[in-house]
Design a protein around this motif. Structure first.
Motif, PDB file in Angstrom:
ATOM      1  N   GLN A   3       8.303   0.282   9.834  1.00 30.46           N
ATOM      2  CA  GLN A   3       8.219   0.955   8.087  1.00 30.46           C
ATOM      3  C   GLN A   3       7.475  -0.655   7.528  1.00 30.46           C
ATOM      4  N   ALA A   4       6.112  -0.134   7.145  1.00 25.07           N
ATOM      5  CA  ALA A   4       5.350  -0.782   6.699  1.00 25.07           C
ATOM      6  C   ALA A   4       5.482  -1.672   4.869  1.00 25.07           C
ATOM      7  N   SER A   5       5.410  -2.108   4.030  1.00 27.06           N
ATOM      8  CA  SER A   5       5.408  -2.089   2.332  1.00 27.06           C
ATOM      9  C   SER A   5       3.678  -3.258   2.221  1.00 27.06           C
ATOM     10  N   GLY A   7       1.595  -2.776   0.606  1.00 21.25           N
ATOM     11  CA  GLY A   7       0.049  -2.610  -0.842  1.00 21.25           C
ATOM     12  C   GLY A   7       0.138  -2.880  -1.760  1.00 21.25           C
ATOM     13  N   LEU A  18       1.271  -8.096   3.462  1.00 18.17           N
ATOM     14  CA  LEU A  18       2.008  -7.014   3.927  1.00 18.17           C
ATOM     15  C   LEU A  18       2.897  -6.765   5.070  1.00 18.17           C
ATOM     16  N   CYS A  20       5.943  -5.383   8.235  1.00 16.30           N
ATOM     17  CA  CYS A  20       5.797  -3.690   9.396  1.00 16.30           C
ATOM     18  C   CYS A  20       7.280  -4.187  10.047  1.00 16.30           C
ATOM     19  N   TRP A  34      -1.768  -5.215  12.594  1.00 21.87           N
ATOM     20  CA  TRP A  34      -2.725  -4.274  11.359  1.00 21.87           C
ATOM     21  C   TRP A  34      -3.870  -3.910  11.898  1.00 21.87           C
ATOM     22  N   ARG A  36      -7.431  -1.595   9.905  1.00 22.91           N
ATOM     23  CA  ARG A  36      -6.793  -0.230   8.476  1.00 22.91           C
ATOM     24  C   ARG A  36      -8.102   0.740   8.719  1.00 22.91           C
ATOM     25  N   VAL A  90      -7.012   1.484   4.013  1.00 26.92           N
ATOM     26  CA  VAL A  90      -5.427   2.202   3.967  1.00 26.92           C
ATOM     27  C   VAL A  90      -5.292   1.111   4.935  1.00 26.92           C
ATOM     28  N   TYR A  92      -2.689   0.199   8.540  1.00 29.79           N
ATOM     29  CA  TYR A  92      -1.948   0.803  10.040  1.00 29.79           C
ATOM     30  C   TYR A  92      -1.038  -0.461  10.296  1.00 29.79           C
ATOM     31  N   ARG A 110       3.194   4.154   8.611  1.00 28.84           N
ATOM     32  CA  ARG A 110       2.992   4.731   7.931  1.00 28.84           C
ATOM     33  C   ARG A 110       1.557   4.017   6.862  1.00 28.84           C
ATOM     34  N   THR A 112      -0.622   1.418   4.198  1.00 24.85           N
ATOM     35  CA  THR A 112      -0.034   1.203   3.013  1.00 24.85           C
ATOM     36  C   THR A 112      -1.033   1.359   2.721  1.00 24.85           C
TER      37      THR A 112
END
Length: 118
Positions: A3-5, A7, A18, A20, A34, A36, A90, A92, A110, A112
């Motif tokens: 679970q990423a958050s 952004g 960020l 995760c 990470w 991108r 994005v 990841y 997912r 961000t």
């Protein structure tokens, strides 16, 4: 599993963080970090922890981004400072998780979106 958050939209020179977190049942975390993907470009490594605990950074982010982790929470963080428009992508989260049976499984979170305005 991941679970990423964190952004968002930021002006050039600004900062974002960020997060995760790896969830579920597994024996251990191998690599975690990470990547991108910018529009029209291939996915690229940003920063990660190796299985030995070392860190790898893309040359383009060295000195600006810092990856850290909380092992108790199976969480990695990416502190991004002095953001540039070319950091827009994005992002990841990726992790190699070792199952209780010993298998090594690759997971992607997912994405961000990070948008840096000039």
């Amino acid at each position: 599993q991941l679970q990423a958050s964190g952004g968002g939209l930021v002006q050039a020179g600004g900062s974002l963080r960020l997060s995760c977190a790896a969830s579920g049942s597994f024996r251990s975390v191998g690599t975690m970090g990470w990547y991108r993907q910018a529009p029209g470009k291939q996915r690229e490594l940003v920063a990660l922890f190796t299985e030995g605990g070392n860190t790898n950074y893309a040359d383009s982010v060295k000195g600006r981004f810092t990856i850290s982790r909380d092992n108790a929470k199976n969480t990695v963080y990416l502190q991004m400072n002095n953001l540039k428009p070319e950091d827009t992508a994005v992002y990841y989260c990726n992790a190699l998780l070792v199952s209780w049976a010993g298998s090594r499984n690759d997971y992607w979170g997912r994405g961000t979106l990070v948008t840096v305005s000039s």
